[in-house]
Design an enzyme around this catalytic site. Structure first.
Site, PDB file in Angstrom:
ATOM      1  N   THR A   1      -3.808  -8.370  10.969  1.00  0.00           N
ATOM      2  CA  THR A   1      -4.692  -7.758   9.962  1.00  0.00           C
ATOM      3  C   THR A   1      -6.100  -8.316  10.097  1.00  0.00           C
ATOM      4  OG1 THR A   1      -5.131  -7.470   7.592  1.00  0.00           O
ATOM      5  CG2 THR A   1      -3.801  -9.395   8.193  1.00  0.00           C
TER       6      THR A   1
ATOM      7  N   HIS B   1       0.819  -1.228   0.000  1.00  0.00           N
ATOM      8  CA  HIS B   1       0.000   0.000   0.000  1.00  0.00           C
ATOM      9  C   HIS B   1       0.845   1.268   0.000  1.00  0.00           C
ATOM     10  CE1 HIS B   1      -3.748  -2.294   1.679  1.00  0.00           C
ATOM     11  NE2 HIS B   1      -3.538  -2.503   0.404  1.00  0.00           N
TER      12      HIS B   1
HETATM   13  C1  BV8 Z   1      -7.764  -2.741  -5.561  1.00  0.00           C
HETATM   14  C2  BV8 Z   1      -3.260   2.597   2.596  1.00  0.00           C
HETATM   15  C3  BV8 Z   1      -7.960  -3.368  -7.863  1.00  0.00           C
HETATM   16  C4  BV8 Z   1      -3.606   4.009   2.809  1.00  0.00           C
HETATM   17  C5  BV8 Z   1      -5.264   1.197   2.530  1.00  0.00           C
HETATM   18  C6  BV8 Z   1     -15.872  -0.627  -2.890  1.00  0.00           C
HETATM   19  C7  BV8 Z   1     -15.349   0.612  -3.301  1.00  0.00           C
HETATM   20  C8  BV8 Z   1     -13.983   0.767  -3.653  1.00  0.00           C
HETATM   21  C9  BV8 Z   1     -13.121  -0.326  -3.576  1.00  0.00           C
HETATM   22  C10 BV8 Z   1     -13.631  -1.544  -3.148  1.00  0.00           C
HETATM   23  C11 BV8 Z   1     -14.995  -1.703  -2.830  1.00  0.00           C
HETATM   24  N1  BV8 Z   1     -15.191  -2.995  -2.428  1.00  0.00           N
HETATM   25  C12 BV8 Z   1     -14.009  -3.653  -2.498  1.00  0.00           C
HETATM   26  C13 BV8 Z   1     -13.058  -2.807  -2.926  1.00  0.00           C
HETATM   27  C14 BV8 Z   1     -11.631  -3.127  -3.098  1.00  0.00           C
HETATM   28  C15 BV8 Z   1     -10.873  -2.480  -1.971  1.00  0.00           C
HETATM   29  C16 BV8 Z   1     -11.217  -3.210  -0.707  1.00  0.00           C
HETATM   30  O1  BV8 Z   1     -10.712  -4.276  -0.419  1.00  0.00           O
HETATM   31  N2  BV8 Z   1     -12.130  -2.655   0.070  1.00  0.00           N
HETATM   32  C17 BV8 Z   1     -12.650  -3.343   1.249  1.00  0.00           C
HETATM   33  C18 BV8 Z   1     -11.969  -2.812   2.498  1.00  0.00           C
HETATM   34  C19 BV8 Z   1     -14.120  -3.133   1.251  1.00  0.00           C
HETATM   35  N3  BV8 Z   1      -9.460  -2.589  -2.256  1.00  0.00           N
HETATM   36  C20 BV8 Z   1      -8.845  -1.698  -3.009  1.00  0.00           C
HETATM   37  O2  BV8 Z   1      -9.415  -0.714  -3.472  1.00  0.00           O
HETATM   38  C21 BV8 Z   1      -7.417  -2.000  -3.316  1.00  0.00           C
HETATM   39  N4  BV8 Z   1      -7.185  -1.910  -4.697  1.00  0.00           N
HETATM   40  O3  BV8 Z   1      -8.567  -3.585  -5.229  1.00  0.00           O
HETATM   41  O4  BV8 Z   1      -7.344  -2.574  -6.853  1.00  0.00           O
HETATM   42  C22 BV8 Z   1      -7.296  -4.689  -8.093  1.00  0.00           C
HETATM   43  C23 BV8 Z   1      -6.407  -5.279  -7.209  1.00  0.00           C
HETATM   44  C24 BV8 Z   1      -5.861  -6.521  -7.465  1.00  0.00           C
HETATM   45  C25 BV8 Z   1      -6.161  -7.183  -8.605  1.00  0.00           C
HETATM   46  C26 BV8 Z   1      -7.035  -6.601  -9.519  1.00  0.00           C
HETATM   47  C27 BV8 Z   1      -7.586  -5.350  -9.245  1.00  0.00           C
HETATM   48  C28 BV8 Z   1      -6.529  -0.985  -2.634  1.00  0.00           C
HETATM   49  C29 BV8 Z   1      -6.736  -1.025  -1.142  1.00  0.00           C
HETATM   50  C30 BV8 Z   1      -5.787  -0.087  -0.475  1.00  0.00           C
HETATM   51  C31 BV8 Z   1      -6.495   0.743   0.521  1.00  0.00           C
HETATM   52  N5  BV8 Z   1      -5.502   1.446   1.331  1.00  0.00           N
HETATM   53  N6  BV8 Z   1      -4.242   1.756   3.159  1.00  0.00           N
HETATM   54  C32 BV8 Z   1      -3.593   4.390   4.231  1.00  0.00           C
HETATM   55  O5  BV8 Z   1      -3.035   3.663   5.072  1.00  0.00           O
HETATM   56  O6  BV8 Z   1      -4.143   5.468   4.492  1.00  0.00           O
HETATM   57  S1  BV8 Z   1      -6.295  -0.007   3.189  1.00  0.00           S
HETATM   58  C33 BV8 Z   1      -6.734   0.012   4.785  1.00  0.00           C
HETATM   59  O7  BV8 Z   1      -6.983  -1.341   5.133  1.00  0.00           O
HETATM   60  C34 BV8 Z   1      -5.737   0.324   5.759  1.00  0.00           C
HETATM   61  O8  BV8 Z   1      -5.145   1.513   5.408  1.00  0.00           O
HETATM   62  C35 BV8 Z   1      -4.849  -0.911   5.827  1.00  0.00           C
HETATM   63  O9  BV8 Z   1      -3.704  -0.763   5.044  1.00  0.00           O
HETATM   64  C36 BV8 Z   1      -5.749  -1.984   5.226  1.00  0.00           C
HETATM   65  C37 BV8 Z   1      -5.861  -3.196   5.940  1.00  0.00           C
HETATM   66  O10 BV8 Z   1      -6.307  -3.001   7.276  1.00  0.00           O
HETATM   67  P1  BV8 Z   1      -5.582  -3.764   8.438  1.00  0.00           P
HETATM   68  O11 BV8 Z   1      -4.153  -3.483   8.293  1.00  0.00           O
HETATM   69  O12 BV8 Z   1      -6.017  -5.166   8.432  1.00  0.00           O
HETATM   70  O13 BV8 Z   1      -6.089  -2.976   9.736  1.00  0.00           O
HETATM   71  P2  BV8 Z   1      -7.388  -3.204  10.601  1.00  0.00           P
HETATM   72  O14 BV8 Z   1      -7.528  -2.064  11.534  1.00  0.00           O
HETATM   73  O15 BV8 Z   1      -8.566  -3.505   9.757  1.00  0.00           O
HETATM   74  O16 BV8 Z   1      -7.112  -4.518  11.438  1.00  0.00           O
HETATM   75  C38 BV8 Z   1      -6.117  -4.539  12.434  1.00  0.00           C
HETATM   76  C39 BV8 Z   1      -6.037  -5.950  12.987  1.00  0.00           C
HETATM   77  O17 BV8 Z   1      -4.957  -6.021  13.885  1.00  0.00           O
HETATM   78  C40 BV8 Z   1      -7.293  -6.383  13.758  1.00  0.00           C
HETATM   79  O18 BV8 Z   1      -7.677  -7.677  13.315  1.00  0.00           O
HETATM   80  C41 BV8 Z   1      -6.837  -6.432  15.225  1.00  0.00           C
HETATM   81  O19 BV8 Z   1      -7.468  -7.456  15.975  1.00  0.00           O
HETATM   82  C42 BV8 Z   1      -5.367  -6.713  15.066  1.00  0.00           C
HETATM   83  N7  BV8 Z   1      -4.499  -6.242  16.149  1.00  0.00           N
HETATM   84  C43 BV8 Z   1      -4.555  -5.068  16.837  1.00  0.00           C
HETATM   85  N8  BV8 Z   1      -3.515  -4.990  17.685  1.00  0.00           N
HETATM   86  C44 BV8 Z   1      -2.805  -6.127  17.554  1.00  0.00           C
HETATM   87  C45 BV8 Z   1      -3.429  -6.941  16.579  1.00  0.00           C
HETATM   88  N9  BV8 Z   1      -2.981  -8.148  16.255  1.00  0.00           N
HETATM   89  C46 BV8 Z   1      -1.867  -8.591  16.860  1.00  0.00           C
HETATM   90  N10 BV8 Z   1      -1.194  -7.871  17.781  1.00  0.00           N
HETATM   91  C47 BV8 Z   1      -1.627  -6.648  18.161  1.00  0.00           C
HETATM   92  N11 BV8 Z   1      -0.954  -5.938  19.104  1.00  0.00           N
END
Ligand code: BV8
Ligand code: ZN
Length: 273
Positions: A221, A130
């Protein structure tokens, strides 16, 4: 149900040849970087569609830059935690080969904070899918200049705004001329991160590496953002194994072969040590 038997996991490591890890915000939580979706997560306080999409940036670059300036400042103050260190030690062949002889290892991180130290050798051991908070991109198609910039603040117009953003208060009035500009052509610059709807980095390289992987570690994640969420299932579909390290239960962990619940800054050093 997945196993949490650390000795069995160590046996698995010993026989694994191509290991990947897919990491998310939980990896950096112990370094003081907020996650996105959990309690205190950024997407609970800020609107992801206004702040982390190309459309949001076109509509109001000022709001978007304040959000990323705030995150740059937080990342600049943060230090890698024991989970980052465990992964970076494991990326060194001299250490890893004692635990997983003749294996390869690639860390695919969704994090943009730069806290995973880059690998010491020339192999693609770290892929920041990312992008990076400290890459600054020109928005002019004629220029496309990219600069690695760790200045604090990145520009005077944003100085001090991080305190307001932390309180959930973003100022829509900062003029565009006071935002970061391209060092080469003077056009408006943007943060070098991959926003929703944009193409993640190095997908071909990742596909090639994931296609050979026989073990996928899923670290801190929620497995919600595609395509990162797909790699573990791909590895398992080809007969490989998946080990999840998460504070809590997360999407897809029921299907994991191993599940180590707890802070990854504690579970990973034990698992990879
Ligand atoms: C793509 C960077 C085409 C910027 C981020 C509707 C509209 C538009 C798009 C979409 C849609 N529906 C689906 C999509 C696709 C979309 C997507 O997946 N959306 C989802 C979320 C609905 N994806 C995209 O648009 C991607 N591009 O698809 O392109 C393609 C690709 C491939 C092949 C063909 C075509 C681009 C996505 C990039 C988005 N940018 N970040 C920034 O940081 O500002 S994403 C965003 O989620 C975050 O920024 C992060 O990078 C990412 C993932 O989140 P996590 O890291 O998992 O964080 P989260 O808080 O959710 O979870 C934390 C976890 O840690 C928890 O489980 C927790 O329990 C745990 N935890 C906490 N503390 C600890 C721990 N575990 C262990 N130890 C600890 N101490
Ligand atoms: Zn430029």
């Amino acid at each position: 149900m997945p196993s949490s038997d650390i000795n069995a996991f160590h046996d698995l490591l010993r026989s694994s040849k191509n290991i990947i890890a897919v990491a998310g915000a939980g990896l950096s939580a112990a370094s003081g970087i907020p996650t996105f979706r959990g309690a205190g997560g950024m997407w609970r306080k800020y609107n992801a569609m206004s702040l982390a999409t190309p459309e949001g940036f076109s509509k109001n670059p000022s709001l978007v830059w304040q959000f990323y300036h705030y995150r740059r400042e937080a990342a600049l103050k943060a230090q890698p935690n024991p989970a980052h260190i465990a992964l970076s030690s494991f990326s060194l062949p001299s250490i890893r080969h004692q635990i997983a002889p003749e294996s390869t290892f690639t860390l695919i991180t969704q994090n943009v904070d730069g806290l995973s130290p880059p690998a010491a050798d020339e192999q693609p051991r770290l892929i920041e899918i990312h992008g990076r908070l400290f890459d600054v991109l020109c928005t002019s198609r004629d220029c496309d200049h990219v600069e690695f910039n760790t200045s604090s603040p990145i520009c005077e117009g944003l100085a001090g705004t991080e305190a307001h953003v932390a309180a959930g208060d973003l100022d829509p009035e900062i003029p565009i001329t006071s935002l970061p500009r391209c060092a080469k052509c003077g056009s408006l610059a943007r943060p070098g991160v991959v926003w929703f709807g944009e193409m993640p980095h190095k997908l071909d390289e990742i596909d090639e590496i994931a296609a050979k992987a026989d073990l996928c570690l899923v670290v801190g994640t929620s497995s919600t953002a595609r395509p990162s969420t797909c790699y573990a299932a791909e590895v398992q579909d080809r007969g490989g194994k998946v080990a999840v390290f998460n504070l809590d239960r997360s999407k897809g962990d029921r299907d994991a072969d191993y599940l180590f619940l707890g802070p990854c800054e504690e579970t990973l050093p034990r698992a990879l040590g």
